[in-house]
Design a protein around this motif. Structure first.
Motif, PDB file in Angstrom:
ATOM      1  N   ALA A  18       0.838  -1.108  -0.015  1.00 35.65           N
ATOM      2  CA  ALA A  18       0.024  -0.070  -0.167  1.00 35.65           C
ATOM      3  C   ALA A  18       0.965   1.204  -0.027  1.00 35.65           C
ATOM      4  O   ALA A  18       1.800   1.170   0.824  1.00 35.65           O
ATOM      5  N   LEU A  19       0.295   2.175  -0.829  1.00 37.91           N
ATOM      6  CA  LEU A  19       1.014   3.560  -0.737  1.00 37.91           C
ATOM      7  C   LEU A  19      -0.276   4.561  -0.358  1.00 37.91           C
ATOM      8  O   LEU A  19      -1.138   4.471  -0.701  1.00 37.91           O
ATOM      9  N   TYR A  20       0.270   5.628   0.472  1.00 38.31           N
ATOM     10  CA  TYR A  20      -0.600   6.563   0.797  1.00 38.31           C
ATOM     11  C   TYR A  20      -0.689   7.880  -0.253  1.00 38.31           C
ATOM     12  O   TYR A  20       0.330   8.035  -1.043  1.00 38.31           O
ATOM     13  N   TYR A  21      -1.648   8.359  -0.633  1.00 38.83           N
ATOM     14  CA  TYR A  21      -2.134   9.581  -1.420  1.00 38.83           C
ATOM     15  C   TYR A  21      -2.253   9.016  -2.923  1.00 38.83           C
ATOM     16  O   TYR A  21      -1.513   8.373  -3.325  1.00 38.83           O
ATOM     17  N   GLU A  22      -2.850  10.028  -3.523  1.00 35.00           N
ATOM     18  CA  GLU A  22      -3.136   9.944  -5.033  1.00 35.00           C
ATOM     19  C   GLU A  22      -1.998  10.109  -5.760  1.00 35.00           C
ATOM     20  O   GLU A  22      -1.579   9.368  -6.701  1.00 35.00           O
ATOM     21  N   HIS A  23      -0.939  11.100  -5.174  1.00 33.90           N
ATOM     22  CA  HIS A  23       0.334  11.276  -6.063  1.00 33.90           C
ATOM     23  C   HIS A  23       1.303  10.723  -4.670  1.00 33.90           C
ATOM     24  O   HIS A  23       1.590  11.857  -3.714  1.00 33.90           O
ATOM     25  N   PRO A  24       1.825   9.629  -4.356  1.00 33.93           N
ATOM     26  CA  PRO A  24       2.454   9.361  -3.230  1.00 33.93           C
ATOM     27  C   PRO A  24       3.874  10.086  -3.108  1.00 33.93           C
ATOM     28  O   PRO A  24       4.424  10.747  -4.399  1.00 33.93           O
ATOM     29  N   ILE A  25       4.179  10.494  -2.067  1.00 38.07           N
ATOM     30  CA  ILE A  25       5.300  11.191  -1.911  1.00 38.07           C
ATOM     31  C   ILE A  25       6.688  10.335  -1.183  1.00 38.07           C
ATOM     32  O   ILE A  25       6.527   9.326  -0.708  1.00 38.07           O
ATOM     33  N   GLU A  26       8.014  11.047  -1.546  1.00 37.48           N
ATOM     34  CA  GLU A  26       9.148  10.413  -0.939  1.00 37.48           C
ATOM     35  C   GLU A  26       9.627  11.311   0.145  1.00 37.48           C
ATOM     36  O   GLU A  26      10.120  12.480  -0.042  1.00 37.48           O
ATOM     37  N   ILE A  27       9.484  10.589   1.237  1.00 39.82           N
ATOM     38  CA  ILE A  27      10.192  11.459   2.581  1.00 39.82           C
ATOM     39  C   ILE A  27      11.718  11.095   2.421  1.00 39.82           C
ATOM     40  O   ILE A  27      12.351  10.216   2.597  1.00 39.82           O
ATOM     41  N   THR A  28      12.608  12.217   2.310  1.00 38.97           N
ATOM     42  CA  THR A  28      13.929  12.370   2.341  1.00 38.97           C
ATOM     43  C   THR A  28      14.702  12.575   3.564  1.00 38.97           C
ATOM     44  O   THR A  28      15.613  11.980   3.750  1.00 38.97           O
ATOM     45  N   HIS A  29      14.024  13.367   4.354  1.00 36.31           N
ATOM     46  CA  HIS A  29      14.675  13.669   5.611  1.00 36.31           C
ATOM     47  C   HIS A  29      13.853  14.056   6.634  1.00 36.31           C
ATOM     48  O   HIS A  29      12.625  14.702   6.523  1.00 36.31           O
ATOM     49  N   GLY A  30      14.221  14.279   8.000  1.00 42.94           N
ATOM     50  CA  GLY A  30      13.541  14.921   9.028  1.00 42.94           C
ATOM     51  C   GLY A  30      14.265  15.492  10.073  1.00 42.94           C
ATOM     52  O   GLY A  30      15.400  15.027  10.219  1.00 42.94           O
ATOM     53  N   GLU A  31      13.526  15.977  11.050  1.00 44.68           N
ATOM     54  CA  GLU A  31      14.145  16.568  12.242  1.00 44.68           C
ATOM     55  C   GLU A  31      12.896  17.115  13.118  1.00 44.68           C
ATOM     56  O   GLU A  31      12.061  17.603  12.800  1.00 44.68           O
ATOM     57  N   GLY A  32      13.161  16.580  14.491  1.00 40.21           N
ATOM     58  CA  GLY A  32      12.068  16.652  15.260  1.00 40.21           C
ATOM     59  C   GLY A  32      10.821  16.066  15.083  1.00 40.21           C
ATOM     60  O   GLY A  32      10.710  14.989  14.756  1.00 40.21           O
ATOM     61  N   ARG A  33       9.957  16.877  14.638  1.00 43.56           N
ATOM     62  CA  ARG A  33       8.482  16.458  14.599  1.00 43.56           C
ATOM     63  C   ARG A  33       8.072  16.763  13.162  1.00 43.56           C
ATOM     64  O   ARG A  33       7.157  16.743  12.562  1.00 43.56           O
ATOM     65  N   HIS A  34       9.150  16.887  12.195  1.00 43.20           N
ATOM     66  CA  HIS A  34       8.831  17.367  10.853  1.00 43.20           C
ATOM     67  C   HIS A  34       9.760  16.466   9.862  1.00 43.20           C
ATOM     68  O   HIS A  34      11.122  15.967  10.329  1.00 43.20           O
TER      69      HIS A  34
END
Length: 428
Positions: A18-34
């Motif tokens: 399964a993939l979320y969203y009509e146009h799936p996103i690629e998460i590249t990095h994070g910090e804290g709660r973002h």
């Protein structure tokens, strides 16, 4: 760029992934709660990689521990003594509340539940297992066999005979109209009746709050009442804490503690948040149960040094910064803010949950009929507004799931609630 990656994904990975969203996103990095996607968009993360980023993205203490351990040794298997594994096992055994506890590490919650089922059936010499309706316990053959949610159970074949008990969903089903006391009594009567028609079961496996099921839960004390009935018959209680563990519910460190009248479970399983993104799962059990196997076993990747280093650092940070208390305080504010917002949205049937584990169930207005299209629309609208959430539910995936990292602050909770309120209003 995402279109090309999506095409490659579809060409080489299973259709059922399964993939979320009509146009799936690629998460590249994070910090804290973002987190940020490959197009540079910034999101407030209210799902944490399915409740796995428990403390914060790129938490320096965990990053440092992983880096330092990687510079020494990453892996050796369980055939050799492993100091970080022993260190973390000692901490978890003490925190579990289970007397004379033993800990076995796996790489996921699925594998943890699979191991617990192996131990229970071997110890009790029975392949009959009790599970809850609307439950989810993983994707392995045996875990699917005790999953009571048809959307996540791709086969009816199983090595187990599974009997499903009522009580995991408070506001649906034949007992929904009862008060809490009578609801528990009716569920206990249902359990007793079921036991009278079956061979002696090995165990009851239950999530204190059903995760994939949409963050549903019974009244406090239900599993304590079940335990009293089961204990008389020698039936074990496995508490699936893969999503509820480590203080996420705010009120308790483990979900089972809301049902603590009869003491701790015989076994608990854990995973997800303890590694803050590293692959850690495991089982805690009384020694007589853990040691009941009469053949050799190992775990190639369970308890490997680099994941144990991450777990130790993450657990230390969680305890030292009282993130359970933060989940209680900030989660309490967030759920009340969401209830106030939902009061003006007819599609919202219920806002439920504890701490930073909150579900919003959507139905067609004026009915109890699930509305998965509305849930998908809110998921999309929230992303457009800069917020990532999840979804689930036992009635056609019509519940939104909200589970931010436990370090969420009040300002971020308010920001996320405002985005979600706009997303909910957008479907009217």
């Amino acid at each position: 760029m995402n279109d090309d990656l999506l095409s490659r994904h579809r060409a080489v990975l299973p259709d059922w992934l399964a993939l979320y969203y009509e146009h799936p996103i690629e998460i590249t990095h994070g910090e804290g709660r973002h987190v940020w996607d490959s197009d540079g968009n910034r999101y407030l993360d209210f799902f944490g990689g399915i409740l796995t980023t428990m403390t914060a993205h790129a938490l320096p203490e965990v990053t440092k521990a992983v880096t330092e351990q990687a510079g020494r040794i990453i892996h050796s298997s369980t055939l050799y003594l492993n100091r970080p594994m022993v260190d973390l096992a000692e901490r978890i055994a003490k925190l579990s509340g289970i007397p004379d506890a033993r800990v076995f590490f796996t790489t996921s919650g699925t594998e943890a539940n699979d191991t617990a089922l192996l131990l229970a059936t071997a110890h009790r010499r029975s392949n009959t297992v009790l599970a809850m309706r609307n439950s989810y316990h993983g994707r392995s053959f045996s875990a699917v066999g005790v999953t009571g949610n048809r959307g996540w159970s791709p086969t009816s074949l199983s090595p187990l005979q599974t009997l499903y008990v009522h009580g995991g969903v408070r506001t649906r089903g034949p007992f929904a109209g009862l008060d809490d006391y009578d609801f528990v009594a009716a569920c206990v009567d249902d359990l007793k009746d079921l036991l009278g028609h079956s061979r002696p079961p090995a165990a009851l496996i239950a999530e204190p709050i059903q995760g994939v099921g949409g963050f549903t839960s019974p009244p406090d004390g239900l599993y304590a009442a079940f335990r009293e009935v089961l204990h008389e018959r020698g039936v074990l209680w496995i508490s699936d804490e893969v999503q509820t563990g480590w203080g996420r519910t705010g009120e308790h460190f483990w979900g089972w503690q809301a049902h603590a009248r009869s003491g701790p479970p015989d076994m608990l399983t854990f995973a997800k948040g303890i590694g803050n993104g590293m692959s850690i799962g495991g089982v805690v059990a009384r020694a007589e149960i853990m040691n009941c196997l009469d053949s050799n076993s190992i775990s190639t990747f369970g308890g490997t040094q680099i994941t144990m280093a991450a777990g130790l650092a993450n657990l230390a940070y969680l305890l030292e910064h009282d993130l359970q208390g933060n989940a209680r305080r900030v989660g309490g504010l967030l759920i009340e803010r969401l209830r106030a917002a939902a009061a003006h949205v007819p599609a919202v049937r219920e806002v439920r949950g504890r701490g930073l584990m909150i579900g919003i169930e959507l139905t067609r207005p004026g009915t109890d009929e699930a509305d998965p299209a509305a849930a998908s629309a809110v998921l999309e609208a929230a992303r457009e507004g800069g917020l990532l959430i999840g979804k689930g539910g036992g009635h056609d995936t019509s519940a939104l799931r909200i589970a931010p990292p436990l370090s969420l602050n009040v300002a971020e909770a308010e920001e996320g609630a405002a985005i979600l309120e706009d997303a909910l209003r957008s479907i009217q």
